[in-house]
Motif scaffolding. Structure first.
Motif, PDB file in Angstrom:
ATOM      1  N   HIS A   1      24.048 -35.022 -43.069  1.00 49.83           N
ATOM      2  CA  HIS A   1      23.907 -33.648 -42.580  1.00 49.83           C
ATOM      3  C   HIS A   1      22.750 -33.557 -41.574  1.00 49.83           C
ATOM      4  O   HIS A   1      22.885 -32.980 -40.494  1.00 49.83           O
ATOM      5  CB  HIS A   1      23.672 -32.703 -43.759  1.00 49.83           C
ATOM      6  CG  HIS A   1      23.994 -31.274 -43.439  1.00 49.83           C
ATOM      7  ND1 HIS A   1      24.683 -30.450 -44.285  1.00 49.83           N
ATOM      8  CD2 HIS A   1      23.728 -30.527 -42.347  1.00 49.83           C
ATOM      9  CE1 HIS A   1      24.827 -29.267 -43.727  1.00 49.83           C
ATOM     10  NE2 HIS A   1      24.245 -29.282 -42.558  1.00 49.83           N
TER      11      HIS A   1
ATOM     12  N   THR B   1      21.981 -29.853 -46.226  1.00 53.38           N
ATOM     13  CA  THR B   1      22.557 -29.626 -47.551  1.00 53.38           C
ATOM     14  C   THR B   1      23.177 -30.932 -48.018  1.00 53.38           C
ATOM     15  O   THR B   1      23.908 -31.578 -47.258  1.00 53.38           O
ATOM     16  CB  THR B   1      23.634 -28.525 -47.520  1.00 53.38           C
ATOM     17  OG1 THR B   1      23.047 -27.330 -46.994  1.00 53.38           O
ATOM     18  CG2 THR B   1      24.169 -28.228 -48.918  1.00 53.38           C
TER      19      THR B   1
ATOM     20  N   LEU C   1      33.545 -26.716 -52.962  1.00 53.35           N
ATOM     21  CA  LEU C   1      32.853 -26.567 -51.675  1.00 53.35           C
ATOM     22  C   LEU C   1      32.372 -27.908 -51.124  1.00 53.35           C
ATOM     23  O   LEU C   1      32.342 -28.119 -49.915  1.00 53.35           O
ATOM     24  CB  LEU C   1      31.664 -25.612 -51.823  1.00 53.35           C
ATOM     25  CG  LEU C   1      32.042 -24.148 -52.101  1.00 53.35           C
ATOM     26  CD1 LEU C   1      30.811 -23.327 -52.438  1.00 53.35           C
ATOM     27  CD2 LEU C   1      32.766 -23.545 -50.894  1.00 53.35           C
TER      28      LEU C   1
ATOM     29  N   CYS D   1      29.227 -26.897 -41.603  1.00 56.85           N
ATOM     30  CA  CYS D   1      29.999 -26.382 -42.746  1.00 56.85           C
ATOM     31  C   CYS D   1      31.124 -25.444 -42.317  1.00 56.85           C
ATOM     32  O   CYS D   1      32.164 -25.405 -42.955  1.00 56.85           O
ATOM     33  CB  CYS D   1      29.091 -25.625 -43.704  1.00 56.85           C
ATOM     34  SG  CYS D   1      27.924 -26.695 -44.550  1.00 56.85           S
TER      35      CYS D   1
ATOM     36  N   LEU E   1      24.690 -11.706 -43.158  1.00 56.61           N
ATOM     37  CA  LEU E   1      23.552 -12.635 -43.244  1.00 56.61           C
ATOM     38  C   LEU E   1      22.341 -11.958 -43.890  1.00 56.61           C
ATOM     39  O   LEU E   1      21.637 -12.561 -44.704  1.00 56.61           O
ATOM     40  CB  LEU E   1      23.214 -13.191 -41.854  1.00 56.61           C
ATOM     41  CG  LEU E   1      24.305 -14.109 -41.261  1.00 56.61           C
ATOM     42  CD1 LEU E   1      24.020 -14.418 -39.792  1.00 56.61           C
ATOM     43  CD2 LEU E   1      24.418 -15.409 -42.059  1.00 56.61           C
TER      44      LEU E   1
ATOM     45  N   THR F   1      26.396 -19.478 -53.151  1.00 56.32           N
ATOM     46  CA  THR F   1      25.881 -20.736 -53.701  1.00 56.32           C
ATOM     47  C   THR F   1      24.758 -21.307 -52.822  1.00 56.32           C
ATOM     48  O   THR F   1      23.758 -21.794 -53.341  1.00 56.32           O
ATOM     49  CB  THR F   1      27.010 -21.782 -53.824  1.00 56.32           C
ATOM     50  OG1 THR F   1      27.622 -21.947 -52.537  1.00 56.32           O
ATOM     51  CG2 THR F   1      28.064 -21.345 -54.834  1.00 56.32           C
ATOM     52  N   VAL F   2      24.951 -21.255 -51.504  1.00 53.03           N
ATOM     53  CA  VAL F   2      23.937 -21.809 -50.593  1.00 53.03           C
ATOM     54  C   VAL F   2      23.409 -20.805 -49.562  1.00 53.03           C
ATOM     55  O   VAL F   2      22.264 -20.915 -49.120  1.00 53.03           O
ATOM     56  CB  VAL F   2      24.451 -23.058 -49.814  1.00 53.03           C
ATOM     57  CG1 VAL F   2      24.651 -24.234 -50.737  1.00 53.03           C
ATOM     58  CG2 VAL F   2      25.725 -22.747 -49.036  1.00 53.03           C
ATOM     59  N   MET F   3      24.251 -19.835 -49.193  1.00 54.15           N
ATOM     60  CA  MET F   3      23.871 -18.972 -48.067  1.00 54.15           C
ATOM     61  C   MET F   3      22.636 -18.118 -48.364  1.00 54.15           C
ATOM     62  O   MET F   3      21.874 -17.784 -47.452  1.00 54.15           O
ATOM     63  CB  MET F   3      25.045 -18.073 -47.642  1.00 54.15           C
ATOM     64  CG  MET F   3      26.139 -18.775 -46.862  1.00 54.15           C
ATOM     65  SD  MET F   3      25.561 -19.722 -45.435  1.00 54.15           S
ATOM     66  CE  MET F   3      24.841 -18.436 -44.431  1.00 54.15           C
TER      67      MET F   3
ATOM     68  N   TRP G   1      27.471 -16.527 -32.480  1.00 52.24           N
ATOM     69  CA  TRP G   1      28.782 -16.835 -33.075  1.00 52.24           C
ATOM     70  C   TRP G   1      29.848 -15.877 -32.574  1.00 52.24           C
ATOM     71  O   TRP G   1      30.982 -16.284 -32.300  1.00 52.24           O
ATOM     72  CB  TRP G   1      28.702 -16.813 -34.605  1.00 52.24           C
ATOM     73  CG  TRP G   1      28.275 -18.130 -35.152  1.00 52.24           C
ATOM     74  CD1 TRP G   1      27.104 -18.436 -35.796  1.00 52.24           C
ATOM     75  CD2 TRP G   1      29.016 -19.368 -35.077  1.00 52.24           C
ATOM     76  NE1 TRP G   1      27.070 -19.767 -36.121  1.00 52.24           N
ATOM     77  CE2 TRP G   1      28.224 -20.359 -35.693  1.00 52.24           C
ATOM     78  CE3 TRP G   1      30.264 -19.723 -34.535  1.00 52.24           C
ATOM     79  CZ2 TRP G   1      28.647 -21.689 -35.793  1.00 52.24           C
ATOM     80  CZ3 TRP G   1      30.684 -21.057 -34.623  1.00 52.24           C
ATOM     81  CH2 TRP G   1      29.875 -22.010 -35.255  1.00 52.24           C
TER      82      TRP G   1
END
Lengths: 422, 105
Positions: free
Chosen positions: A331, A362, A408, B38, B64, B75-77, B96
């Motif tokens: 990553h 990550t 995920l 991702c 955001l 989970t990650v954001m 974006w």
């Protein structure tokens, strides 16, 4: 006079000078960038250079015709995925207009700005990006100097044949046999990777060979990444199967006898050995004198990834002497590639380089067929310290392994492969 | 006055005046590229991760900020979003939206 007009005049002025020189020197149009190494770092840099400026000529030098991802390869070892799932070719890059040449760079001349390739070709460049990955320091492992000895002790730390070799050995382990692995001192590629491997091997053996043992000898004083999460899983799901032995400096290896000689633990015989060797920047970087103190990793300016010793040469990926808290990971390599591509284009265009890069890491680790633990961090450039630092409050680990992130994690693997090679 | 698409021949080199480039927030383009690992190079993800292409900048920005303030389950954001100032998130959202033609800024 407005800013855009002023810029246009500046561009004209430098073009005037450029036209007197034999080499083109201003503007990215027609500029030649050579990228050496087609892993996560190099392939991303090559792709994004073309994406962001179709006028620039990009040549990627990579010996292999296919790339096999290290991320997720522990699932291949555990038998829950195939090597094909994590293998990609370079057609995607070719479609972006990258010239891909399957050869090995043997020599660089940073003064004449030329790279020599194994089959005799010489490539001139305006900017060179090296993504040489890692090299294994077998000379630090007495007993593994010869190729014959190494063939009996797979590392499986560059994915491909080695991955399949280790998988076969694990599935052929005698009932109740011992699998022993050795983890080198950090820094090494993929900090959580060895612990994910130990866990996934235990997962595979739990079904096929439940009395087997997994011994993890670690040269580090404790688990390097996701410590609490890994230790909790070993104590619960894999209790009695995985034994973790810290501060285990490796003195020597007897490959024929599959025996480790450890300073703290004496001689340990296993049925299957897996030694992850100590590492350094890939051979070209070391041969070209690009490594810093300690002789292992390349020091760079984190705004552009330009080498601190060779102007015009940029180094990205695992070969970089990382900033504090920055892991060597696929990553991170992908992120280096993008920052470097943008900086190289800015430099070719005579524009300012982004002075505030921010990148994300990550890493997902599987601890069973479906469950995963992640670790994540955001890294920004610190002007005073002149390096990347982790942004406080933006780092985190999964509270416990969970299947939601198992789903995920696979999506991550395919998306980052697409972003890099697609 | 803005000079768009100003092309100049000089010494055999075709130059594009830097204007089109200057229009683009290159810093934000760099920040946004971090997300593509991702969410896909063009914001279109292959399963799993949500796609973020084709959304309006204000919509992306609100999401955001909700992650950053722990108002949206993640989970990650929720961790990533805390790595940026609100202003940086706004510029990323705009990048974006622009990159994926997500409508008005």
């Amino acid at each position: 006079m407005n800013a855009s007009r002023r810029r246009a005049l500046q561009a004209l002025a430098s073009a005037g000078l450029a036209s007197l020189l034999p080499l083109r020197a201003s503007g990215a149009a027609g500029a030649r960038v050579v990228v050496v190494g087609g892993g996560f770092a190099g392939a991303t840099a090559a792709k994004y250079l073309r994406l962001w400026d179709p006028g620039v000529s990009v040549t990627l030098v990579e010996a292999n015709r296919e790339f096999v991802s290290c991320p997720v390869s522990n699932r291949v070892i555990a038998g829950t995925m195939s090597l094909r799932d994590i293998t990609r070719n370079y057609d995607g890059l070719t479609a972006h207009g990258v010239r891909v040449t399957h050869d090995t760079a043997t020599d660089i001349d940073p003064v004449k700005r030329v790279v020599k390739l194994g089959r005799g070709e010489s490539l001139g460049y305006d900017r060179l990006i090296l993504a040489p990955g890692i090299d294994f320091l077998y000379d630090r492992l007495p007993g593994l100097e010869s190729a014959a000895a190494r063939a009996q002790v797979p590392h499986a730390w560059k994915a491909g044949d080695q991955t399949m070799d280790l998988r076969k050995r694990i599935f052929a382990l005698r009932p109740g046999g011992v699998f022993a692995m050795h983890v080198p001192k950090a820094p090494y590629r993929c900090p959580p990777g060895p612990y994910e491997r130990a866990t996934m091997v235990a997962f595979a053996l739990q079904r096929a060979n439940p009395r087997a043992k997994v011994l993890v000898f670690d040269a580090n004083p404790d688990v390097v990444a996701k410590r609490d999460q890994f230790r909790a899983v070993w104590e619960s799901r894999y209790k009695g199967m995985i034994e973790y032995l810290p501060s285990a400096e490796l003195a020597a290896v007897d490959a024929a006898a599959q025996t480790l000689k450890l300073e703290a633990y004496g001689a340990v015989k296993a049925d299957v050995l897996n030694i992850i060797p100590p590492q350094a920047a890939g051979p070209l970087a070391r041969r070209s004198g690009l490594v810093g103190a300690g002789g292992r990793w390349c020091e760079v300016d984190f705004l552009s990834y330009e080498s601190k010793v060779a102007p015009g040469v940029h180094v990205i990926g695992d070969a970089v002497g990382a900033a504090p808290g920055m892991p060597k990971s696929g990553h991170m390599a992908n992120q280096h590639g993008k920052v470097c591509a943008a900086a190289v284009l800015a430099l070719l265009n005579g524009q300012p380089v982004n002075d505030e890069p921010i990148i994300i890491n990550t890493c997902y680790s599987f601890v069973g067929e479906r469950e995963v633990i992640h670790v994540t961090s955001v890294h920004r450039y610190d002007r005073e310290k002149k390096t990347m630092v982790t942004v406080p409050g933006a780092s985190g680990v999964s509270p416990q392994p969970n299947a939601e992130e198992g789903y995920l994690a696979l999506a991550w693997a395919f998306n980052i492969l697409n972003d890099t090679f697609g | 006055m803005r000079m768009r698409g100003w092309w100049v021949w000089f010494g055999g080199t075709l130059l594009v005046a830097a204007d089109a480039q200057a229009q683009e927030d290159l810093k934000a383009r760099g920040w946004a590229a971090a997300c593509a690992a991702c969410h896909g190079t063009n914001g279109r993800s292959e399963g799993g991760m949500p796609s973020i292409a084709g959304r309006r900048a204000d919509e992306l920005y609100q999401i955001l900020i909700a992650f950053k303030q722990d108002r949206k389950q993640a989970t990650v954001m929720q961790q990533h979003a805390k790595g940026y100032s609100d202003e940086q998130l706004r510029r990323i959202a705009e990048a974006w939206a622009r990159l994926t033609a997500g409508g008005a800024k």
